[in-house]
Motif scaffolding. Structure first.
Motif, mmCIF file in Angstrom:
data_model
loop_
_atom_site.group_PDB
_atom_site.id
_atom_site.type_symbol
_atom_site.label_atom_id
_atom_site.label_comp_id
_atom_site.label_asym_id
_atom_site.label_seq_id
_atom_site.Cartn_x
_atom_site.Cartn_y
_atom_site.Cartn_z
ATOM 1 N N TYR A 48 0.808 -1.215 0.000
ATOM 2 C CA TYR A 48 0.000 0.000 0.000
ATOM 3 C C TYR A 48 0.843 1.268 0.000
ATOM 4 N N ALA A 49 2.156 1.137 0.039
ATOM 5 C CA ALA A 49 3.024 2.313 0.188
ATOM 6 C C ALA A 49 3.113 3.113 -1.100
ATOM 7 N N ALA A 50 3.266 4.425 -0.968
ATOM 8 C CA ALA A 50 3.502 5.285 -2.133
ATOM 9 C C ALA A 50 4.923 5.124 -2.654
ATOM 10 N N ALA A 51 5.834 4.644 -1.827
ATOM 11 C CA ALA A 51 7.180 4.219 -2.223
ATOM 12 C C ALA A 51 8.018 5.323 -2.846
ATOM 13 N N LEU A 52 8.006 6.502 -2.213
ATOM 14 C CA LEU A 52 8.907 7.570 -2.644
ATOM 15 C C LEU A 52 10.323 7.232 -2.192
ATOM 16 N N LEU A 53 11.260 7.321 -3.104
ATOM 17 C CA LEU A 53 12.661 7.012 -2.790
ATOM 18 C C LEU A 53 13.489 8.282 -2.926
ATOM 19 N N THR A 54 13.784 8.891 -1.792
ATOM 20 C CA THR A 54 14.637 10.076 -1.775
ATOM 21 C C THR A 54 15.929 9.737 -1.053
ATOM 22 N N LEU A 62 20.062 8.363 8.480
ATOM 23 C CA LEU A 62 18.923 8.052 7.612
ATOM 24 C C LEU A 62 19.326 8.145 6.142
ATOM 25 N N THR A 63 20.140 9.133 5.812
ATOM 26 C CA THR A 63 20.629 9.239 4.434
ATOM 27 C C THR A 63 21.432 7.997 4.046
ATOM 28 N N ALA A 64 22.259 7.508 4.953
ATOM 29 C CA ALA A 64 23.056 6.314 4.669
ATOM 30 C C ALA A 64 22.165 5.095 4.451
ATOM 31 N N LEU A 65 21.119 4.959 5.245
ATOM 32 C CA LEU A 65 20.185 3.840 5.057
ATOM 33 C C LEU A 65 19.507 3.932 3.692
ATOM 34 N N ALA A 66 19.064 5.141 3.320
ATOM 35 C CA ALA A 66 18.399 5.317 2.031
ATOM 36 C C ALA A 66 19.347 5.044 0.872
ATOM 37 N N MET A 67 20.576 5.503 0.982
ATOM 38 C CA MET A 67 21.551 5.283 -0.097
ATOM 39 C C MET A 67 21.820 3.794 -0.295
ATOM 40 N N GLU A 68 21.818 3.037 0.796
ATOM 41 C CA GLU A 68 22.019 1.592 0.682
ATOM 42 C C GLU A 68 20.865 0.942 -0.075
ATOM 43 N N THR A 69 19.648 1.447 0.087
ATOM 44 C CA THR A 69 18.522 0.908 -0.664
ATOM 45 C C THR A 69 18.711 1.115 -2.159
ATOM 46 N N PHE A 70 19.138 2.300 -2.550
ATOM 47 C CA PHE A 70 19.409 2.538 -3.971
ATOM 48 C C PHE A 70 20.486 1.587 -4.474
ATOM 49 N N ARG A 71 21.522 1.382 -3.671
ATOM 50 C CA ARG A 71 22.597 0.478 -4.078
ATOM 51 C C ARG A 71 22.069 -0.941 -4.255
ATOM 52 N N ALA A 72 21.201 -1.374 -3.340
ATOM 53 C CA ALA A 72 20.645 -2.721 -3.433
ATOM 54 C C ALA A 72 19.772 -2.876 -4.674
ATOM 55 N N ILE A 73 18.980 -1.858 -4.987
ATOM 56 C CA ILE A 73 18.130 -1.913 -6.179
ATOM 57 C C ILE A 73 18.981 -2.064 -7.428
ATOM 58 N N GLU A 74 20.050 -1.278 -7.508
ATOM 59 C CA GLU A 74 20.936 -1.380 -8.668
ATOM 60 C C GLU A 74 21.601 -2.749 -8.727
ATOM 61 N N GLU A 75 22.057 -3.234 -7.601
ATOM 62 C CA GLU A 75 22.750 -4.518 -7.549
ATOM 63 C C GLU A 75 21.821 -5.665 -7.934
ATOM 64 N N MET A 76 20.609 -5.671 -7.414
ATOM 65 C CA MET A 76 19.680 -6.751 -7.749
ATOM 66 C C MET A 76 19.248 -6.675 -9.210
ATOM 67 N N GLY A 77 19.115 -5.459 -9.743
ATOM 68 C CA GLY A 77 18.776 -5.315 -11.144
ATOM 69 C C GLY A 77 19.857 -5.841 -12.067
ATOM 70 N N GLY A 354 9.565 2.866 5.338
ATOM 71 C CA GLY A 354 10.061 1.494 5.259
ATOM 72 C C GLY A 354 10.570 1.085 3.898
ATOM 73 N N ILE A 355 9.904 1.513 2.836
ATOM 74 C CA ILE A 355 10.342 1.118 1.491
ATOM 75 C C ILE A 355 11.702 1.749 1.194
ATOM 76 N N GLY A 356 11.789 3.049 1.396
ATOM 77 C CA GLY A 356 13.024 3.753 1.084
ATOM 78 C C GLY A 356 14.202 3.352 1.942
ATOM 79 N N MET A 357 13.941 2.853 3.143
ATOM 80 C CA MET A 357 15.008 2.467 4.067
ATOM 81 C C MET A 357 15.271 0.967 4.067
ATOM 82 N N SER A 358 14.540 0.204 3.292
ATOM 83 C CA SER A 358 14.559 -1.260 3.410
ATOM 84 C C SER A 358 15.939 -1.863 3.220
ATOM 85 N N GLY A 359 16.659 -1.434 2.205
ATOM 86 C CA GLY A 359 17.989 -1.990 1.987
ATOM 87 C C GLY A 359 18.941 -1.639 3.113
ATOM 88 N N GLY A 360 18.876 -0.394 3.561
ATOM 89 C CA GLY A 360 19.744 0.023 4.657
ATOM 90 C C GLY A 360 19.431 -0.715 5.951
#
Length: 410
Positions: A48-54, A62-77, A354-360
Motif C-alpha cells: 500500500y506504500a507510495a514508495a517515494l525514494l529520496t 537516515l541518508t546512509a540507510l536510504a543510499m544503501e537501498t538505492f545500491r541494493a536496487i541497482e545490484e539486484m537489477g 520502510g520502502i526507502g530504508m529497506s535496503g539500509g
C-alpha cells in the motif's frame, strides 16, 4: 547444528523489511534462516506504500540507510534479466514559506555533504518539470534528479528471490502465536498450529503487529499505528508519465504521476490512529474508525494544496488508499536489541519510510546479528530511548501520531 526446527535466525514478518533482512543475512556463510509470514509476502503494509525514494534525509544515518537501498536496487537489477521498476524521475521540492525554504536549504547542504546532486532552479523551470504545479514568484525550488519511486511489491519480491536463491526458507500462511523465552533470552517462536522453532536470534519485523508480539517478553516498543493515505486521480493528459515526485512542505503533501493520473498524499493534521491491540490479522480492506474514507482530511488540506496545485479542481478522483504506518514519537525507527534481553532484535517503527530504508535496514540488522561494526550508528534507533513507556496508552499513541503530522519530507 541448525535444522529445519532449529534455525539460526527466525524473522517474523514477510513484508519488505523481513525480506530485505533475509536477503542480507543470506549472504553470511552458514546461517540457517526462516521467514514466517501469516499471509503472502508483501501483502500487508508493503503493497500500500507510495514508495517515494529520496536519497537525502534529515539525519546522516537516515541518508546512509536510504543510499544503501538505492545500491541494493541497482545490484539486484544487474543480477537479474531485467532491472527493477525504479522510476528515476527525480524529486522536486518547492516552498514559498520560511520554514519550508529553510528545509530546502538544509537538504541542499546535506546533499552536498553526501555527494548527491541537488540544484536550486527557477520557478518557471520547476513548473516545466511538474506542469501540475502553479507556483508564486517567491517560491524556492530544489531539484534532485537522482531520486525516484518504485513498485514496493516488486522490490519486496526481489529481496525475497535473492534470499530464497541463497537458501532462506519462507513459511507462508503460518502465524507466530508466541515468542518463547527462557531466563533473559528469547529462544524461539511457537507457530499457530503448535510447532516450535527454536533459534539463536528472533527478529521482530512484523510491522504494526510487532508491538503485541514484543509485549509477550516484556519489551515495550515505542511506536503506534497511524494512518497513512493518498488519493489517485483518473488518467489525465496533463500529467506527464515521467514527471517528478513533488514534495510540498508548505502543505504537508506530496504528489507524483501514477498510471496516467496524479497520486497525492496529505498529512492528517488531527491524529487518526488505531489501537495496536485491536488490529485485525489482515489489513486488506481495513479502515480507521475516524474519517474512514479520508473525506475530512481531504477537505481540511484541500485549500492549501490547491494553492500550489490548482489542477486539483479539474481532476476526477478515482482511488483512495489508506493503510497503517508505524510511527515513533521522534520519527526515527526501532532497530536493534533491547538491553537486558538476549536473542531478540526489532526492525519496525519506520515512520512511513520502510520502502526507502529497506535496503539500509536489511544491511544494518544483518551486521548487528553477525557482530560486525554497523555502517550507521545504532544510537538513534535504540529501543530504550523513550524510557518507560506504554505503547498501548492513548496519550503515547497520540504522541506518535503528532510525529506524522509534523512530517514535511514526503
Amino acid at each position: 547444528m541448525p535444522t529445519p526446527h532449529h534455525p539460526d535466525v527466525v524473522i517474523i514478518g514477510g513484508g519488505i523489511l523481513g525480506c530485505a533482512i533475509a536477503r542480507y543475512l543470506s549472504r553470511l556463510p552458514g546461517l540457517n534462516i526462516i521467514v514466517v509470514e501469516r499471509h503472502g509476502l508483501g501483502e500487508q503494509t508493503t503493497s500500500y506504500a507510495a514508495a517515494l525514494l529520496t536519497r537525502i534525509r534529515p539525519h546522516q544515518a537516515l541518508t546512509a540507510l536510504a543510499m544503501e537501498t538505492f545500491r541494493a536496487i541497482e545490484e539486484m537489477g544487474q543480477a537479474s534479466d531485467e532491472p527493477l521498476p525504479l522510476r528515476s524521475v527525480g524529486s522536486l521540492q518547492v516552498s514559498a514559506q520560511p520554514n519550508g525554504q529553510r528545509q530546502l536549504k538544509e537538504t541542499a547542504l546535506r546533499a552536498a555533504e553526501a555527494g548527491v546532486t541537488a540544484e536550486q532552479i527557477a520557478v518557471q523551470d520547476a513548473m516545466k518539470l511538474a506542469p501540475w504545479l502553479d507556483l508564486t514568484p517567491d517560491t524556492a525550488a530544489l531539484w534532485l534528479p537522482d531520486d525516484g519511486y518504485i513498485d514496493p511489491y516488486s522490490l519486496c519480491m526481489a529481496y525475497a528471490a535473492e534470499g530464497r536463491h541463497r537458501g532462506v526458507r519462507f513459511r507462508l500462511k503460518q502465524s507466530v502465536s508466541n515468542l518463547l523465552m527462557q531466563g533473559g533470552r528469547v529462544t524461539g517462536v511457537r507457530l499457530g498450529h503448535g510447532e516450535v522453532l527454536t533459534a539463536g536470534m528472533v527478529v521482530d519485523a512484523a510491522g504494526p503487529w510487532s508491538t503485541v508480539l514484543a509485549r509477550q517478553v516484556g519489551i515495550h516498543l515505542g511506536m503506534a499505528p497511524v494512518r497513512s493515505h493518498y488519493w489517485i486521480s483518473a488518467p489525465d493528459a496533463r500529467i506527464p508519465a515521467h514527471g517528478p515526485m513533488t514534495i510540498l512542505p508548505d502543505n504537508g503533501a506530496y504528489a507524483r504521476p501514477e498510471v496516467g493520473g496524479l497520486l497525492f498524499g496529505l498529512r492528517d493534521t488531527q491524529a487518526v490512529v488505531a489501537d495496536p491491540a485491536a488490529l485485525p490479522e489482515s489489513l486488506q480492506g481495513f479502515r480507521f474508525d475516524t474519517d474512514p474514507a479520508g473525506e475530512r482530511a481531504l477537505e481540511g488540506g484541500y485549500t492549501s494544496l490547491q494553492s500550489q496545485l490548482p489542477l486539483l479542481d479539474e481532476l476526477r478522483l478515482a482511488h483512495y488508499v489508506s493503510n497503517v504506518s508505524s510511527y515513533t514519537p521522534d520519527g526515527f525507527y526501532l532497530l536493534g536489541p533491547m538491553p537486558g534481553i538476549e536473542g531478540f532484535i526489532a526492525a519496525t517503527g519506520c515512520s512511513g519510510a520502510g520502502i526507502g530504508m529497506s535496503g539500509g535496514i536489511g544491511r544494518f540488522i544483518s551486521e548487528l546479528i553477525s557482530g560486525q561494526s554497523t555502517f550507521v550508528t545504532p544510537e538513534p534507533f535504540r529501543l530504550d530511548r523513550f524510557g518507560a513507556i506504554d505503547p498501548f496508552d492513548s496519550d503515547f499513541i497520540h504522541r506518535c501520531a503528532e510525529a506524522r503530522a509534523r512530517k514535511r519530507t514526503g
